[in-house]
Design a protein around this motif. Sequence first.
Motif, short mmCIF file in Angstrom:
data_model
loop_
_atom_site.label_atom_id
_atom_site.label_comp_id
_atom_site.label_asym_id
_atom_site.label_seq_id
_atom_site.Cartn_x
_atom_site.Cartn_y
_atom_site.Cartn_z
N VAL A 23 -24.06 -3.84 -5.13
CA VAL A 23 -22.68 -3.50 -5.48
C VAL A 23 -21.78 -3.69 -4.26
CG1 VAL A 23 -21.12 -1.71 -6.31
CG2 VAL A 23 -23.43 -1.88 -7.27
N PHE A 24 -22.02 -2.93 -3.19
CA PHE A 24 -21.08 -2.94 -2.07
C PHE A 24 -21.14 -4.22 -1.23
CE2 PHE A 24 -21.06 1.36 -3.52
CZ PHE A 24 -19.72 1.70 -3.42
N ARG A 25 -22.22 -4.98 -1.36
CA ARG A 25 -22.27 -6.27 -0.65
C ARG A 25 -21.82 -7.43 -1.55
NH1 ARG A 25 -23.63 -7.05 4.21
NH2 ARG A 25 -24.42 -5.30 5.45
N ARG A 26 -21.51 -7.14 -2.81
CA ARG A 26 -21.11 -8.22 -3.71
C ARG A 26 -19.73 -8.00 -4.36
NH1 ARG A 26 -26.17 -9.91 -7.50
NH2 ARG A 26 -25.74 -7.89 -8.50
N ALA A 27 -19.33 -6.76 -4.52
CA ALA A 27 -18.04 -6.48 -5.18
C ALA A 27 -16.89 -6.65 -4.18
CB ALA A 27 -18.04 -5.05 -5.72
N TRP A 28 -15.66 -6.86 -4.70
CA TRP A 28 -14.47 -6.83 -3.85
C TRP A 28 -14.15 -5.36 -3.55
CZ3 TRP A 28 -11.77 -10.86 -1.65
CH2 TRP A 28 -12.16 -12.15 -2.03
N LEU A 29 -13.92 -5.06 -2.28
CA LEU A 29 -13.72 -3.68 -1.84
C LEU A 29 -12.31 -3.51 -1.26
CD1 LEU A 29 -17.13 -3.19 0.03
CD2 LEU A 29 -16.59 -2.56 -2.34
N TYR A 30 -11.71 -2.38 -1.48
CA TYR A 30 -10.36 -2.10 -0.99
C TYR A 30 -10.34 -2.00 0.54
CZ TYR A 30 -5.91 0.27 -0.29
OH TYR A 30 -4.65 0.60 0.14
N ALA A 31 -9.30 -2.59 1.13
CA ALA A 31 -9.15 -2.50 2.59
C ALA A 31 -7.88 -1.76 3.00
CB ALA A 31 -9.15 -3.90 3.20
N GLY A 32 -6.76 -2.00 2.31
CA GLY A 32 -5.51 -1.35 2.72
C GLY A 32 -4.33 -1.94 1.98
N ARG A 33 -3.13 -1.52 2.38
CA ARG A 33 -1.89 -1.99 1.76
C ARG A 33 -1.19 -2.95 2.71
NH1 ARG A 33 0.42 -2.02 -3.12
NH2 ARG A 33 2.32 -2.36 -1.93
N MET A 34 -0.40 -3.85 2.14
CA MET A 34 0.36 -4.81 2.95
C MET A 34 1.32 -4.12 3.93
SD MET A 34 -0.49 -7.91 2.66
CE MET A 34 0.90 -8.79 3.38
N GLU A 35 1.80 -2.92 3.56
CA GLU A 35 2.72 -2.20 4.47
C GLU A 35 2.04 -1.88 5.80
OE1 GLU A 35 2.24 -1.34 1.26
OE2 GLU A 35 4.13 -2.21 0.57
N GLN A 36 0.72 -1.90 5.85
CA GLN A 36 0.01 -1.64 7.11
C GLN A 36 0.07 -2.87 8.03
OE1 GLN A 36 -3.14 0.73 4.44
NE2 GLN A 36 -3.99 0.02 6.36
N LEU A 37 0.56 -4.00 7.49
CA LEU A 37 0.68 -5.23 8.28
C LEU A 37 2.13 -5.70 8.21
CD1 LEU A 37 -2.54 -7.03 6.97
CD2 LEU A 37 -2.29 -5.80 9.14
N PRO A 38 3.06 -4.97 8.88
CA PRO A 38 4.49 -5.24 8.67
C PRO A 38 4.98 -6.56 9.26
CG PRO A 38 4.16 -3.48 10.30
CD PRO A 38 2.81 -3.80 9.72
N GLU A 39 4.28 -7.13 10.22
CA GLU A 39 4.79 -8.36 10.85
C GLU A 39 3.63 -9.25 11.29
OE1 GLU A 39 6.21 -7.49 15.03
OE2 GLU A 39 6.06 -5.43 14.32
N ALA A 40 3.96 -10.48 11.73
CA ALA A 40 2.94 -11.39 12.24
C ALA A 40 2.20 -10.72 13.41
CB ALA A 40 3.58 -12.69 12.69
#
Lengths: 129, 429
Positions: free
Chosen positions: B52-69
């Motif tokens: 499961v955890f090595r094959r499923a897509w897993l949540y990492a975070g929201r785009m707001e956590q990466l506000p800029e380049a």
Amino acid sequence: MSHRETSLPRGFESLEPFVDYWVRESNDERRAARSTAQMEDIREFYDVVVALAPDAITYLEKFPLDAMPDDATRLFKLLLAMNHAAIAVEMHGAPRAFDSPWPAPVRIAKGPWPYGGSIEGAEIGGGFR
Amino acid sequence: MSAVLQESPAQAGKKHEIDENSFTLAAGLGTGPVPIEPYASPAYFEKERERVFRRAWLYAGRMEQLPEANSFFVKDYEINKASLVISRGKDGRVRAFHNVCSHRGNLVVNQSCGVAERLTCRYHNWAYRTETGELMGVPDLKHFFDFDKKSCGLTPVACDVWEGFIFVNFQKKPEVSLLEFLGPFGKTYAGIPFFNLDETIVIQADFKANWKLIADAFAEPYHVPALHPATLAPGFAHPEENRYARPLSARAHGIHRHFSAYGNPQYVPSETSKVERLVYVQETGGVLGGDSAENARALTAHPAINPTKNPNWSADVTWIFPNFNIDYSTGGFWTHEFWPVEYNRTRWTLKIFIPKTMNLRHRLQLEHYACRWSEVVLEDVTNCERIQRGMESGAKTHMILQDAEMLIRHNLHVLDKWVNADTVAEALQ
């Protein structure tokens, strides 16, 4: 009057006995204070602070939230702690949820601004590193 | 069968309609008892880790956590013994890398987030480009042997974004894309207007129970009147109209699922709840959050939200397989991450997205929400630890689920498929 008797704005002196215990810096610390207090102490604080709360809100609304004079900031933090006392008095009738242990495995890693507090990494769901 | 007890003729005409069609049968699931082995067996847990955890897509975070380049954050996946760096490039693309130096295997980044053009391993100052993971610099390069800089970047991990939510996949080459993995859920729940993305309350717990027990706690409202009599029940059940908090709807969406929670439309803090009455300032919402009516209207207009459009609605719980929830209410939305550590240990993060503090009274209300939430989760977490003990005692081999607990049954059904399927395509069928 001694220094301690004047640590709150005029008119709110009756809250002075609660300053040492209930003025805390973060949401999680206020929760811990309530969770480890005796019910009669929570009730005593609750009765006094709730009676003064409408006047305290009117008084504090004059200031920017994060730039109050020290005495007003203390009063603000007592109002924040009032919410925690209310959990015990208005919901559980006990300092903590029924059958819950202390120390508890739950923590408020980040609270609302200002004076919510934040544990490093909490924003990204880390905080365990 | 009626969910309403003590029905009196006078009330009968105006009662709230409870959907008595079976959610379980509609989802094509069985109705028998289900094994508790997946919660109590270390061997089963190892299968979950690999399959499961090595094959499923897993949540990492929201785009707001990466506000800029060149923004980055670190996300640890203890279940996969991995630490990942997630970064945003000048091209706006989000990429993920193992946070492991190509030189001698040290962890490169030891802070939770930041903005930097390069990430430097502090062991020997090897430096990597944040946006691409390429190796930029190696001190004293000339004394290495046959050195190929191009092949020594950070090891990439598959990464994709859906509706601002960043996911990763630990398969070297994922068998299915994120969109294929999300399937019908991804289409149904696309285009929801998220709001209040910049401010959060975060509640975390580290406790002794299987990860699915806490996921299950948020997957059914049947326990609310019993376990949360003071903290939640007044808002989520009604002593006459919906005594057992029966869901308004509960459906499977491929391998994912949702239920819509009933909301007591008459909820107002009681006379004795002086503080709650004093700080109750928002236009909409219930016991867990409040917001402007405008935001709530935009949310509830979306066809996926409260799909039966029942007026007595409080919140939708959506459970994205395996361990992520996005939950919606008139007071805003929140996410849960249920991270397995061992078969009987879990780390859980609840993130509640809240409006920016507007004024003093609003700040007091936000404190009240945070207090109440932390009490609710304390009730759930300590309960999970007790269930774990009960399950591991060997007293029972199965548990009995009712119709409102359909999401739990569906999860165990999907989980078993993943654990037994040799390919992800097979698991998704």
